[in-house]
Motif scaffolding. Structure first.
Motif, short mmCIF file in Angstrom:
data_model
loop_
_atom_site.label_atom_id
_atom_site.label_comp_id
_atom_site.label_asym_id
_atom_site.label_seq_id
_atom_site.Cartn_x
_atom_site.Cartn_y
_atom_site.Cartn_z
N ARG A 2 28.98 -39.43 22.56
CA ARG A 2 28.75 -40.56 23.88
C ARG A 2 29.05 -40.47 24.43
NH1 ARG A 2 24.94 -43.60 21.27
NH2 ARG A 2 24.51 -44.39 19.64
N ASN A 3 29.18 -41.28 25.77
CA ASN A 3 29.59 -41.24 26.78
C ASN A 3 29.57 -39.49 27.26
OD1 ASN A 3 29.35 -43.93 27.48
ND2 ASN A 3 31.79 -43.99 25.76
N GLN A 4 29.07 -38.25 26.98
CA GLN A 4 29.43 -37.43 27.01
C GLN A 4 27.87 -36.68 27.48
OE1 GLN A 4 32.17 -35.26 26.42
NE2 GLN A 4 32.83 -37.33 25.94
N ALA A 5 28.35 -35.99 28.27
CA ALA A 5 26.63 -35.32 28.73
C ALA A 5 26.93 -33.82 28.69
CB ALA A 5 26.60 -35.31 30.72
N ALA A 6 25.90 -33.40 28.54
CA ALA A 6 25.66 -31.86 28.53
C ALA A 6 23.97 -31.17 29.25
CB ALA A 6 24.96 -31.06 27.09
N LEU A 7 24.35 -30.18 29.32
CA LEU A 7 23.61 -28.41 30.32
C LEU A 7 23.04 -28.36 29.40
CD1 LEU A 7 21.43 -28.40 33.13
CD2 LEU A 7 23.76 -27.33 33.55
N VAL A 8 21.37 -28.06 28.66
CA VAL A 8 20.54 -26.58 28.02
C VAL A 8 19.39 -26.51 28.72
CG1 VAL A 8 19.72 -26.91 25.95
CG2 VAL A 8 20.91 -28.84 26.12
N THR A 9 20.07 -24.87 28.80
CA THR A 9 19.36 -24.41 29.29
C THR A 9 18.65 -23.90 27.96
OG1 THR A 9 20.55 -21.78 28.92
CG2 THR A 9 20.77 -23.30 30.56
N SER A 10 17.05 -23.25 28.22
CA SER A 10 16.12 -22.83 27.77
C SER A 10 14.99 -24.38 26.68
CB SER A 10 15.85 -21.51 26.86
OG SER A 10 16.47 -20.91 27.63
N ALA A 24 21.18 -35.25 22.38
CA ALA A 24 20.60 -36.90 22.49
C ALA A 24 20.47 -37.53 21.96
CB ALA A 24 18.90 -36.10 23.39
N ARG A 25 20.25 -37.53 20.57
CA ARG A 25 20.27 -38.68 19.42
C ARG A 25 21.55 -39.00 19.09
NH1 ARG A 25 17.66 -34.48 15.94
NH2 ARG A 25 19.56 -34.06 14.67
N ARG A 26 22.72 -37.97 19.40
CA ARG A 26 23.90 -38.13 19.72
C ARG A 26 24.60 -39.00 20.32
NH1 ARG A 26 22.51 -34.25 16.12
NH2 ARG A 26 23.38 -34.20 14.33
N GLY A 27 23.37 -39.09 21.24
CA GLY A 27 24.22 -39.90 22.23
C GLY A 27 24.15 -39.74 23.47
N ALA A 28 24.66 -37.73 23.93
CA ALA A 28 24.46 -37.75 24.88
C ALA A 28 23.38 -37.87 26.23
CB ALA A 28 25.00 -35.94 24.48
N ARG A 29 23.79 -38.22 27.42
CA ARG A 29 23.31 -37.31 28.64
C ARG A 29 22.73 -36.37 28.57
NH1 ARG A 29 27.22 -40.42 30.75
NH2 ARG A 29 27.57 -38.81 32.38
N VAL A 30 21.28 -35.62 28.67
CA VAL A 30 21.45 -34.32 28.70
C VAL A 30 20.33 -34.13 29.78
CG1 VAL A 30 20.18 -33.24 27.06
CG2 VAL A 30 21.16 -34.60 25.86
N LEU A 47 11.35 -37.75 24.02
CA LEU A 47 12.51 -37.66 23.46
C LEU A 47 13.05 -39.02 23.78
CD1 LEU A 47 14.54 -34.39 23.39
CD2 LEU A 47 13.47 -35.78 21.52
N LYS A 48 12.30 -38.86 25.69
CA LYS A 48 12.46 -40.52 26.35
C LYS A 48 11.77 -41.32 25.70
CE LYS A 48 12.99 -38.31 31.04
NZ LYS A 48 11.94 -38.07 32.43
N ALA A 49 11.13 -40.95 25.10
CA ALA A 49 9.29 -42.68 24.57
C ALA A 49 10.81 -42.96 23.95
CB ALA A 49 8.24 -42.19 24.57
N ARG A 50 11.22 -42.31 23.08
CA ARG A 50 12.47 -42.31 21.85
C ARG A 50 13.93 -43.75 22.65
NH1 ARG A 50 13.07 -37.63 18.77
NH2 ARG A 50 14.62 -38.52 18.15
N GLY A 51 13.51 -43.36 24.22
CA GLY A 51 14.65 -44.24 24.27
C GLY A 51 16.26 -43.53 24.76
N LEU A 52 15.71 -42.61 24.67
CA LEU A 52 17.25 -41.51 25.10
C LEU A 52 17.26 -40.97 26.07
CD1 LEU A 52 16.58 -38.77 21.51
CD2 LEU A 52 17.74 -40.39 21.60
N ALA A 53 18.48 -40.45 26.85
CA ALA A 53 18.48 -40.18 27.84
C ALA A 53 18.69 -38.99 28.08
CB ALA A 53 20.23 -40.55 28.12
N VAL A 54 17.29 -38.55 28.31
CA VAL A 54 16.79 -37.02 28.45
C VAL A 54 16.14 -36.67 30.34
CG1 VAL A 54 15.37 -34.65 27.75
CG2 VAL A 54 16.71 -36.31 25.96
N HIS A 55 16.82 -35.64 31.01
CA HIS A 55 16.28 -35.50 31.54
C HIS A 55 15.15 -34.02 31.89
CE1 HIS A 55 15.33 -35.88 36.39
NE2 HIS A 55 15.70 -35.10 36.72
N GLY A 56 14.53 -34.27 32.75
CA GLY A 56 14.44 -32.00 32.85
C GLY A 56 13.91 -32.09 33.77
N LEU A 57 14.66 -30.07 33.99
CA LEU A 57 14.58 -29.72 35.83
C LEU A 57 14.09 -28.21 35.29
CD1 LEU A 57 18.53 -30.85 36.90
CD2 LEU A 57 16.32 -31.75 37.19
N ALA A 58 12.36 -27.74 35.91
CA ALA A 58 12.10 -26.63 36.26
C ALA A 58 12.82 -25.83 37.35
CB ALA A 58 10.76 -26.83 35.97
#
Length: 81
Positions: A2-10, A24-30, A47-58
């Motif tokens: 919670r209150n953490q952020a992650a940048l995930v490649t691939s 995201a399930r553990r509360g991070a903004r991803v 993931l967004k549909a489940r209300g998780l804080a996820v954003h995609g960048l191509a």
């Protein structure tokens, strides 16, 4: 995470996708990054549909000139990314 952020490649498939979901399930903004925009959206949308804080960048992490805009976009979404 919670209150953490992650940048995930691939993030559109395999281990990257699994990590994006787990964080995201553990509360991070991803912010998930992948080259294939359609595959990334397919990974992010449920993931967004489940209300998780996820954003995609191509974008291609192998493109060194694209690193700076990526970091700028990611930090705008979450300052601690």
């Amino acid at each position: 995470m919670r209150n953490q952020a992650a940048l995930v490649t691939s993030a559109s498939r395999g281990l990257g996708r699994a990590l994006m979901e787990a964080f995201a399930r553990r509360g991070a903004r991803v912010v998930g990054v992948a080259r294939d925009a359609k595959a990334l959206e397919a990974a992010v949308a449920p993931l967004k549909a489940r209300g998780l804080a996820v954003h995609g960048l191509a974008f291609d992490v192998g493109d060194t000139q694209a690193i700076y805009p990526l970091v700028g976009a990611a930090t705008c979404w979450g300052p601690s990314v």
